[in-house]
Scaffold this active site. Structure first.
Site, PDB file in Angstrom:
ATOM      1  N   ARG A   1     -48.008  -4.166 -35.105  1.00 47.81           N
ATOM      2  CA  ARG A   1     -47.893  -3.169 -34.049  1.00 47.81           C
ATOM      3  C   ARG A   1     -48.407  -1.813 -34.536  1.00 47.81           C
ATOM      4  O   ARG A   1     -49.067  -1.074 -33.795  1.00 47.81           O
ATOM      5  CB  ARG A   1     -46.430  -3.056 -33.616  1.00 47.81           C
ATOM      6  CG  ARG A   1     -46.250  -2.209 -32.384  1.00 47.81           C
ATOM      7  CD  ARG A   1     -45.078  -2.689 -31.549  1.00 47.81           C
ATOM      8  NE  ARG A   1     -45.069  -1.983 -30.280  1.00 47.81           N
ATOM      9  CZ  ARG A   1     -44.152  -1.068 -29.975  1.00 47.81           C
ATOM     10  NH1 ARG A   1     -43.199  -0.755 -30.836  1.00 47.81           N
ATOM     11  NH2 ARG A   1     -44.208  -0.457 -28.804  1.00 47.81           N
TER      12      ARG A   1
ATOM     13  N   ASP B   1     -57.379   5.512 -38.126  1.00 46.60           N
ATOM     14  CA  ASP B   1     -57.509   6.678 -39.006  1.00 46.60           C
ATOM     15  C   ASP B   1     -56.163   7.154 -39.517  1.00 46.60           C
ATOM     16  O   ASP B   1     -56.048   8.285 -39.994  1.00 46.60           O
ATOM     17  CB  ASP B   1     -58.230   7.812 -38.274  1.00 46.60           C
ATOM     18  CG  ASP B   1     -57.389   8.375 -37.129  1.00 46.60           C
ATOM     19  OD1 ASP B   1     -56.395   7.712 -36.736  1.00 46.60           O
ATOM     20  OD2 ASP B   1     -57.701   9.471 -36.642  1.00 46.60           O
TER      21      ASP B   1
ATOM     22  N   ASN C   1     -44.293   4.996 -28.833  1.00 43.00           N
ATOM     23  CA  ASN C   1     -43.999   4.742 -30.246  1.00 43.00           C
ATOM     24  C   ASN C   1     -42.663   4.038 -30.408  1.00 43.00           C
ATOM     25  O   ASN C   1     -42.313   3.623 -31.503  1.00 43.00           O
ATOM     26  CB  ASN C   1     -43.960   6.060 -31.021  1.00 43.00           C
ATOM     27  CG  ASN C   1     -42.668   6.817 -30.791  1.00 43.00           C
ATOM     28  OD1 ASN C   1     -41.781   6.354 -30.092  1.00 43.00           O
ATOM     29  ND2 ASN C   1     -42.540   7.966 -31.399  1.00 43.00           N
TER      30      ASN C   1
ATOM     31  N   ASP D   1     -48.635 -17.748 -35.300  1.00 42.10           N
ATOM     32  CA  ASP D   1     -49.238 -19.040 -34.973  1.00 42.10           C
ATOM     33  C   ASP D   1     -49.624 -19.004 -33.502  1.00 42.10           C
ATOM     34  O   ASP D   1     -49.496 -17.966 -32.855  1.00 42.10           O
ATOM     35  CB  ASP D   1     -48.259 -20.187 -35.273  1.00 42.10           C
ATOM     36  CG  ASP D   1     -46.982 -20.077 -34.454  1.00 42.10           C
ATOM     37  OD1 ASP D   1     -46.878 -19.179 -33.595  1.00 42.10           O
ATOM     38  OD2 ASP D   1     -46.067 -20.897 -34.670  1.00 42.10           O
TER      39      ASP D   1
ATOM     40  N   HIS E   1     -48.144 -10.735 -30.305  1.00 39.13           N
ATOM     41  CA  HIS E   1     -46.834 -11.016 -29.710  1.00 39.13           C
ATOM     42  C   HIS E   1     -46.310 -12.409 -30.059  1.00 39.13           C
ATOM     43  O   HIS E   1     -45.383 -12.907 -29.428  1.00 39.13           O
ATOM     44  CB  HIS E   1     -46.884 -10.799 -28.194  1.00 39.13           C
ATOM     45  CG  HIS E   1     -47.078  -9.349 -27.828  1.00 39.13           C
ATOM     46  ND1 HIS E   1     -47.246  -8.913 -26.544  1.00 39.13           N
ATOM     47  CD2 HIS E   1     -47.112  -8.237 -28.596  1.00 39.13           C
ATOM     48  CE1 HIS E   1     -47.393  -7.593 -26.536  1.00 39.13           C
ATOM     49  NE2 HIS E   1     -47.314  -7.156 -27.770  1.00 39.13           N
TER      50      HIS E   1
ATOM     51  N   HIS F   1     -51.361   0.321 -32.696  1.00 36.89           N
ATOM     52  CA  HIS F   1     -51.155   1.688 -32.210  1.00 36.89           C
ATOM     53  C   HIS F   1     -52.028   2.689 -32.959  1.00 36.89           C
ATOM     54  O   HIS F   1     -52.479   3.674 -32.378  1.00 36.89           O
ATOM     55  CB  HIS F   1     -49.678   2.084 -32.313  1.00 36.89           C
ATOM     56  CG  HIS F   1     -48.824   1.478 -31.240  1.00 36.89           C
ATOM     57  ND1 HIS F   1     -47.793   2.124 -30.624  1.00 36.89           N
ATOM     58  CD2 HIS F   1     -48.884   0.253 -30.664  1.00 36.89           C
ATOM     59  CE1 HIS F   1     -47.230   1.343 -29.703  1.00 36.89           C
ATOM     60  NE2 HIS F   1     -47.879   0.194 -29.723  1.00 36.89           N
TER      61      HIS F   1
END
Ligand code: HEM
Ligand SMILES: *[C@@H]1O[C@H](CO)[C@@H](O)[C@H](O)[C@H]1NC(C)=O
Ligand SMILES: *[C@@H]1O[C@H](CO)[C@@H](O)[C@H](O)[C@H]1NC(C)=O
Ligand SMILES: *[C@@H]1O[C@H](CO)[C@@H](O)[C@H](O)[C@H]1NC(C)=O
Ligand SMILES: CC(=O)N[C@H]1CO[C@H](CO)[C@@H](O)[C@@H]1O
Length: 343
Positions: free
Chosen positions: A70, A82, A99, A261, A199, A74
């Site tokens: 995640r 960066d 966030n 998986d 996910h 993000h």
């Protein structure tokens, strides 16, 4: 293809070596390539230092793979990869509402400390996110098949602002989500692999999906949700305001909640998607055949294409920047007007 990208990598490495040494700054860096750190950290192997840290972490906290996946999404989706998400401050990206529950900041600091003691000022925080995510994915995959090569040589960005955060929302339609990915030069296929591969581990909290249980458009609940899942989630997230912050596994296959998986794809075909966008991937004409193909396919073909999608995500690059000393702050000198003028 391998030969030519290696050749190009070598040439680029040579050019950046010359530039770094001429200017004492990182002008050649910023164009990611495979194996960028080879020979750049004395006798130390940068990628194996990162891997050792991730192995140790995975043994004490198997949720680290979800945190890192995640974090990379993000980071890369806002301003390119960066490390802008790592910057502390009053109005930086990490303070923006999406966030919520992004984690892993302390672990990135820990890896950075190990790398700084191996070679100072060489490895960017942006690359640490990408390398550590790859290692966590491979450790949490079936037979380690989830390993993929990563490009390195990114620079750490100089700006981070909550106003720049325009991540897709979990209630977006598939065409809207696809447009957000296309805006980052990621294909619909990349999107299906990235959302479904991401996910396949980790959790979502009630506030992000509770409306699907009690208050979905005009019908209630969301008719696309598997009714067994619906009763289960009503227990997890009772109908109250404000909602609880209880978690539900994004991958409803109980035996692979910590494993990267392809089981998520079968789950959404059964109506077991937790987020609206996850469920719609299995239903929308734009994505449903890709979902069915992955669900039917082999583990290996899933891992190969997911790895490529992660490489593509890692190519969202911001080439203006520096190698931060601390992942949480821009270097003191680089905030001066002089540095900014020339970068
Ligand atoms: C349309 C795109 C996407 C949307 C709308 C979306 C949305 C969300 C939401 C709402 C959550 C739950 C947050 C919470 O309740 O705390 C979540 C969790 C998560 N997302 Fe995504 N996501 C998207 C794409 C991705 C991608 C591309 C990746 C990585 C490749 C990813 C990896 C994860 C992971 C691993 C978690 C679980 C985090 C944890 O357990 O700590 N997501 N996402
Ligand atoms: C955040 O804002 C407070 C109050 O305005 C200020 O004291 C503090 O130094 C700021 N922190 C950073 C990291 O800019
Ligand atoms: C990483 O953690 C997962 C989940 O606990 C576990 O299944 C896996 O074996 C671990 N990987 C390694 C290489 O220790
Ligand atoms: C609901 O999910 C279960 C597995 O959790 C699955 O066996 C069942 O077929 C699903 N129902 C439908 C209608 O897809
Ligand atoms: C770690 C962090 O900065 N969390 C912030 C996430 O966003 C919420 C809402 O904007 C803030 O309250 C948190 O402090």
């Amino acid at each position: 293809m391998k030969m030519s990208s290696r050749g190009a990598g070598l040439a680029l490495a040579l050019i950046s070596f010359v530039l770094v040494n001429l200017t004492g700054e990182c002008w050649g860096q910023g164009q990611p390539q495979f194996g960028f750190y080879k020979g750049k950290c004395g006798n130390n192997n940068v990628e194996s230092i990162v891997r050792q840290k991730v192995i140790a972490k995975n043994n004490t906290d198997p949720t680290i793979v979800a945190a890192l996946l995640r974090l990379q999404f993000h980071d890369c989706f806002v301003n390119g990869c960066d490390a802008s998400i790592l910057l502390d401050g009053n109005n930086t990206e990490k303070t923006a509402p999406p966030n919520l529950s992004v984690r892993g900041y302390d672990f990135i600091d820990e890896i950075k400390t190990a790398l700084e003691s191996a070679c100072q000022g060489v490895v960017s925080c942006a690359d640490i996110i990408v390398m550590a995510t790859r290692d966590a994915v491979s450790l949490s995959s079936i037979k380690g098949l989830g390993w993929y090569p990563v490009e390195t040589g990114r620079l750490d960005g100089l700006v981070s602002s909550a106003q720049n955060v325009n991540l897709p929302s979990p209630s977006m339609s598939i065409p809207q989500a696809a447009a957000a990915f296309a805006n980052k030069k990621l294909s619909q296929t990349d999107m299906v692999y990235l959302i479904g591969g991401g996910h396949t581990v980790g959790v979502a909290h009630c506030p992000l999906f509770q409306y699907r249980l009690y208050n979905f458009q005009n019908s209630s609940p969301d008719p696309t949700m598997n009714t067994t899942l619906l009763s289960k989630l009503k227990n997890t997230c009772p109908n109250q305001n404000p909602p609880t912050s209880n978690p539900a596994d994004l991958d409803q296959n109980p035996s692979s909640a910590f494993t990267v998986d392809k089981s998520f794809y079968q789950q959404i075909l059964w109506g077991n998607g937790i987020l609206q966008v996850d469920q719609e991937m299995a239903l929308d004409s734009m994505t449903k055949s890709t979902v069915a193909t992955i669900a039917r396919g082999t583990d290996l073909s899933f891992y190969l294409r997911f790895g490529q999608a992660m490489i593509n995500l890692g190519r969202l690059t911001n080439s203006r920047g520096e190698i931060r000393k601390s992942c949480r702050a821009v270097n003191p000198t680089s905030s001066s007007g002089f540095f900014n003028l020339f970068h």
